[in-house]
Design a protein around this motif. Sequence first.
Motif, PDB file in Angstrom:
ATOM      1  N   GLY A 210      -8.894  12.089   0.201  1.00 48.85           N
ATOM      2  CA  GLY A 210      -7.615  12.324   0.858  1.00 48.85           C
ATOM      3  C   GLY A 210      -7.181  11.125   1.675  1.00 48.85           C
ATOM      4  N   GLY A 211      -6.213  11.334   2.559  1.00 47.97           N
ATOM      5  CA  GLY A 211      -5.748  10.278   3.447  1.00 47.97           C
ATOM      6  C   GLY A 211      -5.274   9.047   2.711  1.00 47.97           C
ATOM      7  N   ASP A 212      -5.773   7.867   3.121  1.00 47.10           N
ATOM      8  CA  ASP A 212      -5.370   6.607   2.510  1.00 47.10           C
ATOM      9  C   ASP A 212      -5.734   6.542   1.028  1.00 47.10           C
ATOM     10  N   ALA A 213      -6.826   7.204   0.654  1.00 40.95           N
ATOM     11  CA  ALA A 213      -7.221   7.193  -0.758  1.00 40.95           C
ATOM     12  C   ALA A 213      -6.132   7.825  -1.619  1.00 40.95           C
ATOM     13  N   TYR A 214      -5.546   8.915  -1.143  1.00 39.36           N
ATOM     14  CA  TYR A 214      -4.467   9.532  -1.918  1.00 39.36           C
ATOM     15  C   TYR A 214      -3.251   8.604  -1.997  1.00 39.36           C
ATOM     16  N   THR A 215      -2.932   7.961  -0.904  1.00 33.56           N
ATOM     17  CA  THR A 215      -1.796   7.028  -0.905  1.00 33.56           C
ATOM     18  C   THR A 215      -2.006   5.938  -1.950  1.00 33.56           C
ATOM     19  N   GLN A 216      -3.220   5.406  -2.017  1.00 35.74           N
ATOM     20  CA  GLN A 216      -3.540   4.408  -3.038  1.00 35.74           C
ATOM     21  C   GLN A 216      -3.421   4.995  -4.437  1.00 35.74           C
ATOM     22  N   SER A 217      -3.872   6.225  -4.610  1.00 33.19           N
ATOM     23  CA  SER A 217      -3.832   6.866  -5.921  1.00 33.19           C
ATOM     24  C   SER A 217      -2.406   6.966  -6.449  1.00 33.19           C
ATOM     25  N   ALA A 218      -1.489   7.381  -5.594  1.00 31.95           N
ATOM     26  CA  ALA A 218      -0.096   7.536  -6.023  1.00 31.95           C
ATOM     27  C   ALA A 218       0.519   6.213  -6.446  1.00 31.95           C
ATOM     28  N   LYS A 219      -0.003   5.115  -5.905  1.00 37.76           N
ATOM     29  CA  LYS A 219       0.549   3.802  -6.229  1.00 37.76           C
ATOM     30  C   LYS A 219      -0.045   3.207  -7.505  1.00 37.76           C
ATOM     31  N   CYS A 220      -1.222   3.703  -7.925  1.00 38.54           N
ATOM     32  CA  CYS A 220      -1.851   3.080  -9.089  1.00 38.54           C
ATOM     33  C   CYS A 220      -2.123   4.072 -10.223  1.00 38.54           C
ATOM     34  N   VAL A 221      -1.556   5.273 -10.146  1.00 43.13           N
ATOM     35  CA  VAL A 221      -1.703   6.221 -11.233  1.00 43.13           C
ATOM     36  C   VAL A 221      -0.780   5.825 -12.381  1.00 43.13           C
ATOM     37  N   ALA A 222      -1.229   6.047 -13.612  1.00 41.00           N
ATOM     38  CA  ALA A 222      -0.465   5.657 -14.791  1.00 41.00           C
ATOM     39  C   ALA A 222       0.676   6.633 -15.063  1.00 41.00           C
ATOM     40  N   PHE A 223       1.584   6.217 -15.916  1.00 38.05           N
ATOM     41  CA  PHE A 223       2.619   7.116 -16.445  1.00 38.05           C
ATOM     42  C   PHE A 223       1.937   8.327 -17.082  1.00 38.05           C
ATOM     43  N   GLU A 224       2.379   9.511 -16.706  1.00 41.21           N
ATOM     44  CA  GLU A 224       1.783  10.772 -17.151  1.00 41.21           C
ATOM     45  C   GLU A 224       0.298  10.878 -16.761  1.00 41.21           C
ATOM     46  N   GLY A 225      -0.070  10.202 -15.653  1.00 40.14           N
ATOM     47  CA  GLY A 225      -1.423  10.320 -15.137  1.00 40.14           C
ATOM     48  C   GLY A 225      -1.616  11.609 -14.369  1.00 40.14           C
ATOM     49  N   ARG A 226      -2.858  11.862 -13.992  1.00 41.48           N
ATOM     50  CA  ARG A 226      -3.204  13.090 -13.288  1.00 41.48           C
ATOM     51  C   ARG A 226      -4.077  12.765 -12.090  1.00 41.48           C
TER      52      ARG A 226
END
Length: 322
Positions: A210-226
């Motif tokens: 969670g926290g900053d890790a989620y913020t990073q995830s949203a920025k580097c998730v692929a098109f149609e990623g999960r």
Amino acid sequence: MRAWRVYENGEPRAVMRREEVDPPTPGEGQVLLRVRAANVNFPDALLCRGHYQVRPPLPFTPGVEVCAETDDGRRVVTTAALPHGGFADHVLADAAGLLPAPEALDDAEAAALHIGYQTGWFGLHRRAALQPGETLLVHAAAGGVGSAAVQLGKAAGATVIGVVGGPAKAAVARALGCDVVIDRRAEDVVAAVRAATGGHGADVIYDPVGGDAYTQSAKCVAFEGRIVIVGFAGGTVPAPALNHALVKNYAILGLHWGLYAAKDPASVARCHETLTAYATKGLIRPLVAERVPFAGAADAVQRVADGTTTGRLVVLPDGVRA
């Protein structure tokens, strides 16, 4: 029998007390088991703090996951029926939830299998439908939850990127089989993921932080990623920008494994058969970093709460060398 008990909520090291108590009496549908090994999970710390979604009545014994022995000598893995948890000589469990401990794993490894690997399998396969050849990003890849996801991702044929904190944990992540390891303390996680994937991003992201890790995830998730949300070990529950998910076409998926145990127990049994086969083939093996003597249980739960550990800490009754 000996048991660690919590009489008031607070930090584990402060509120867990070692006592001599009478063995608990099984209720309807329950069994009394002899504990062979008890895995330390982050929820044990949350239970001590009074922050978990389940609040057992005080006093209670933490320890939600065990490898134990039945009266007729069978070695099983199961979750504890709180308030009588696994940091004790004996534990209560629901008879319907007992699963055979894989022969390929010793007691400590078996104790660390059930919750973490079930959560990983349901998160990666049932929720995210991870496919061979896809890229999986695992936050806290050297931790207990993350290390399970790394091994399951490799077993599924994915390219695995592990995010860790510090060079020691980076070495552990590499040994687990991560194809790419990113030290969040020394590197820009988003830039490193984009570089590793040629700008494509991660198809599936497994986030127990969670926290900053989620913020990073949203920025580097692929098109149609999960993005699979497993927990908030970092202490901060993120507030996703849903307009960003809409613009970028990615999914945010919640994973509460306990609901499968309650609503679809047959799927838990099928998953255990798969995990047992994986263990037999050597595809997975819980990363037990320390086998902790019974007297050290409170300290072990505190260290897991503080995020200073690698892999799993497993508490062993006195005289057991599992």
